[in-house]
Every structure is written in structure tokens, then in C-alpha cells.
Design a protein around this motif. Structure first.
Motif, PDB file in Angstrom:
ATOM      1  N   ASP A  84       0.835  -1.214   0.000  1.00  0.00           N
ATOM      2  CA  ASP A  84       0.000   0.000   0.000  1.00  0.00           C
ATOM      3  C   ASP A  84       0.865   1.258   0.000  1.00  0.00           C
ATOM      4  O   ASP A  84       0.558   2.238  -0.693  1.00  0.00           O
ATOM      5  N   GLU A  85       1.956   1.243   0.773  1.00  0.00           N
ATOM      6  CA  GLU A  85       2.855   2.398   0.810  1.00  0.00           C
ATOM      7  C   GLU A  85       3.519   2.605  -0.551  1.00  0.00           C
ATOM      8  O   GLU A  85       3.716   3.743  -0.981  1.00  0.00           O
ATOM      9  N   LEU A  86       3.839   1.495  -1.218  1.00  0.00           N
ATOM     10  CA  LEU A  86       4.476   1.570  -2.533  1.00  0.00           C
ATOM     11  C   LEU A  86       3.532   2.196  -3.561  1.00  0.00           C
ATOM     12  O   LEU A  86       3.950   3.029  -4.380  1.00  0.00           O
ATOM     13  N   ILE A  87       2.270   1.825  -3.508  1.00  0.00           N
ATOM     14  CA  ILE A  87       1.281   2.410  -4.422  1.00  0.00           C
ATOM     15  C   ILE A  87       1.199   3.919  -4.215  1.00  0.00           C
ATOM     16  O   ILE A  87       1.182   4.699  -5.181  1.00  0.00           O
ATOM     17  N   GLN A  88       1.159   4.335  -2.958  1.00  0.00           N
ATOM     18  CA  GLN A  88       1.085   5.764  -2.662  1.00  0.00           C
ATOM     19  C   GLN A  88       2.340   6.497  -3.126  1.00  0.00           C
ATOM     20  O   GLN A  88       2.259   7.611  -3.645  1.00  0.00           O
ATOM     21  N   GLN A  89       3.501   5.857  -2.971  1.00  0.00           N
ATOM     22  CA  GLN A  89       4.753   6.487  -3.398  1.00  0.00           C
ATOM     23  C   GLN A  89       4.813   6.611  -4.915  1.00  0.00           C
ATOM     24  O   GLN A  89       5.266   7.631  -5.447  1.00  0.00           O
ATOM     25  N   HIS A  90       4.341   5.579  -5.626  1.00  0.00           N
ATOM     26  CA  HIS A  90       4.335   5.635  -7.089  1.00  0.00           C
ATOM     27  C   HIS A  90       3.492   6.799  -7.608  1.00  0.00           C
ATOM     28  O   HIS A  90       3.789   7.376  -8.665  1.00  0.00           O
ATOM     29  N   ARG A  91       2.450   7.145  -6.887  1.00  0.00           N
ATOM     30  CA  ARG A  91       1.583   8.247  -7.304  1.00  0.00           C
ATOM     31  C   ARG A  91       2.270   9.600  -7.152  1.00  0.00           C
ATOM     32  O   ARG A  91       1.803  10.596  -7.715  1.00  0.00           O
TER      33      ARG A  91
END
Length: 346
Positions: free
Chosen positions: A76-83
Motif C-alpha cells: 500500500d505504501e508503494l502504491i502511494q509512493q508511485h503516485r
């Protein structure tokens, strides 16, 4: 946003053979700058950008965005960082079934941004990239440069902190390349972005980047400000890049300046001038002071992205050995770098 890389390693297995694509790379990519990573084919630059952009996992090492470690994020943190990151590719990667505006809207749709806000942001970005009148255009009707502008707008849709450019100008002609680089430079300044530019083209580094790292066989062989690297290249790989750029008579920057070689014969020494030295009568002075003759084989001035001038001259120096050595010592005393053209300092 500052990017810190600590001892990154990445190995692939291809046909039962281990390939060390990235070997113990450590770098500090400064915040709010355009940072170039240059290397020849197979140098590891594309693998490195995939690691830094968190599209692949490192085998070992650490990646920090500012003071936050990001190579070990949860899903979930990775998805937010990719954004919070934008990506521009060589082949645009646009949806042919969507219009220009719909392509820009796509990342915001994924993030469930309200439609009114999407419409406003798309209009704003079309204006930023100079295509306000092309929002309804099918992708197939756009030129290569226009497609890349739409790709840039799409990469900026979610207001990223970092913009990655992976060979973003390789598919474009020289004139379009310059216009795209000018656009990226303008966007970087206005939006205070950290831009990481992956390229195999030294002219891209010259025209757009503030600092550069040179890769060879998975390792960093040189780093520094672009003006310092151009004026005093240390690695053979860097010298080869600069010499190739300098020997291309067709290469011109926006001011019509460039390096022209009018004689392929000779050219034992390469002189590098920087800043005010590009306008100094060093050659005239050295010929008056010493019993030598100098034959100029190539020369010209290149303008770097920070408006710093770097001059290059390829010459032969003939005369008594002692006089030639004195002449070279004098030239160096005038803050001009003198190298043997085949590599290695005299």
C-alpha cells in the motif's frame, strides 16, 4: 526531493549466466535539480532507473527519498509512493484509443480524482505543454514531439515530486529534442521538481542537466557538475562521450554554436576551456612566447544548461620537445586542460 542511493546491487540470470547490471552504486541526487545518468548500451542505466523509481526491487542496498527509506515499503505504501512520481518513456506509451486529454486524465482517474478537478487539471497541463488546442485530438494524429508533450503532461497529472525521464528524447529529431528539453527545464523550475534523466546522448546532458553520473558496466565511473565534467573529464568513458560529441560537426545548440572539425588528420592534443577562458587569446600568446607551431584541427564553443561556456580545441603542437613541453605547461597555467586526444593526460 533529494534521492540517496546506498550500495545498490542488482543481478539478473540470463541463460544460466549471471549479469551484474548494477554494482554497488551510491549516489546523492540533489533536490530540485535535473540530474543526468548517462551510459552506453548495457551500462546499467535503465536498470538503475527502474530500481530508483521502485519498479524493481534491489538485491541489496538502500534507497531514500529525503530521509525516508523507500526500498522496503509495504504494498500500500508503494502504491502511494508511485503516485508521487512521474515517468516519461522513449516510446511515449500513450493509449491509442484515447484522445490527448483522455491520456492525461488517466492517472487521475485511477486515483479517483473528482471529474471536475480532472477536467481543470487536464486543461491546465495542456497549456503547460503548449497543446491547448489539441486536447480532443486522437493520438494517431499527433507528431512525435506532440506525443511526448502529452506524455509529459500525463506524468505531471498527479503533481509528482520526482520526474523520471528514461531516454525521453531518443526517438525524436534534434530540433524536437531541443524543444522537449527546454520544456522539461521550464517545468522543473516552475514546479520545483527533482528530475532524473536517463540517456546515452551527451548532448542531452549538456543542454539540460545540472549534474551527471557516468555509468559503465554497472558502475559509476564519474560524477559531478556538468560544467566540471565537460571541462575536466576523468574517466575514459566520459572522454569518449565528449570527444564523440565534439567531433560531430552537425551538432549545434540553440545559439548555433558547436564543435566543427575541418581536418580528420592529426589532432594530437585536446584543449578544454571553460567560462571566461573561452574568450582569452591563449593560443596567440603561447605561439608568441615559445618556438612552436600550432595547427588547429577542430574547435568551437558549447553552451551548457546553466549558460556556462565550454570551449574545445583539437590541435597539433610541433617544435623542439623542450619547447613543446614548456608551451603545454604555459597553457595549463592559464587554467586550460590539455590532454592527449587518444585519452590520458600528457
Amino acid at each position: 526531493m533529494e534521492i540517496i542511493l546506498k550500495n545498490l546491487n542488482r543481478t539478473y540470470v540470463q541463460k544460466e549466466t549471471k549479469v551484474e547490471a548494477v554494482k554497488n552504486i551510491s549516489l546523492i541526487i540533489p533536490s530540485n535539480k535535473i540530474y543526468g545518468i548517462i551510459g552506453k548500451s548495457g551500462a546499467g542505466k535503465s536498470t538503475l532507473v527502474r530500481l530508483v523509481s521502485l519498479l524493481e526491487n534491489v538485491d541489496s542496498g538502500e534507497i531514500y527519498f529525503d530521509s525516508r527509506r523507500v526500498d522496503n515499503l509495504s504494498k500500500d505504501e508503494l502504491i502511494q509512493q508511485h503516485r508521487r512520481m512521474g515517468m516519461i518513456f522513449q516510446n511515449f506509451n500513450l493509449f491509442s484509443s484515447r484522445t490527448a486529454a483522455q491520456n492525461i486524465a488517466y492517472p487521475m482517474e485511477i486515483c479517483k480524482v473528482p471529474s471536475a478537478e480532472i477536467k481543470k487539471r487536464v486543461k491546465e497541463l495542456l497549456q503547460v505543454v503548449g497543446l491547448s488546442d489539441r486536447g480532443d485530438a486522437p493520438i494517431s494524429t499527433l507528431s512525435g514531439g506532440q506525443k511526448q508533450r502529452i506524455a509529459i503532461a500525463r506524468a505531471l497529472a498527479n503533481k509528482p515530486d520526482i520526474l523520471f525521464c528514461d531516454e525521453a528524447t531518443s526517438a525524436l529529431d534534434p530540433q524536437t529534442t531541443r524543444s522537449i528539453l527546454e520544456l522539461i527545464k521550464d517545468i522543473q523550475k516552475k514546479m520545483n521538481l527533482t528530475v532524473v534523466m536517463i540517456t546515452h546522448q551527451m548532448e542531452v546532458v549538456r543542454d539540460a542537466c545540472d549534474e551527471v553520473a557516468v555509468l559503465n558496466e554497472g558502475e559509476v565511473v564519474e560524477t559531478g557538475k556538468v560544467s566540471d565534467v565537460f571541462a575536466n573529464p576523468k574517466s575514459e568513458v566520459t572522454k569518449d562521450f565528449i570527444n564523440h560529441l565534439s567531433s560531430n560537426a552537425a551538432d549545434k545548440n540553440n545559439s548555433g554554436e558547436g564543435i566543427v572539425r575541418w581536418s580528420k588528420a592529426g589532432g594530437e592534443y585536446t584543449l578544454h576551456f571553460i567560462g571566461e577562458q573561452t574568450g582569452s587569446p591563449v593560443i596567440s600568446s603561447v605561439c608568441k612566447k615559445f618556438d612552436i607551431e600550432m595547427n588547429i584541427r577542430a574547435g568551437g564553443i558549447q553552451m551548457l544548461s546553466d549558460n556556462q561556456k565550454v570551449g574545445t580545441m583539437v590541435v597539433d603542437i610541433t617544435g623542439d620537445k623542450a619547447e613543446v613541453e614548456k608551451a603545454i605547461e604555459y597553457i595549463r597555467s592559464q587554467n586550460v586542460l590539455v590532454e592527449l586526444s587518444e585519452g590520458g593526460k600528457q
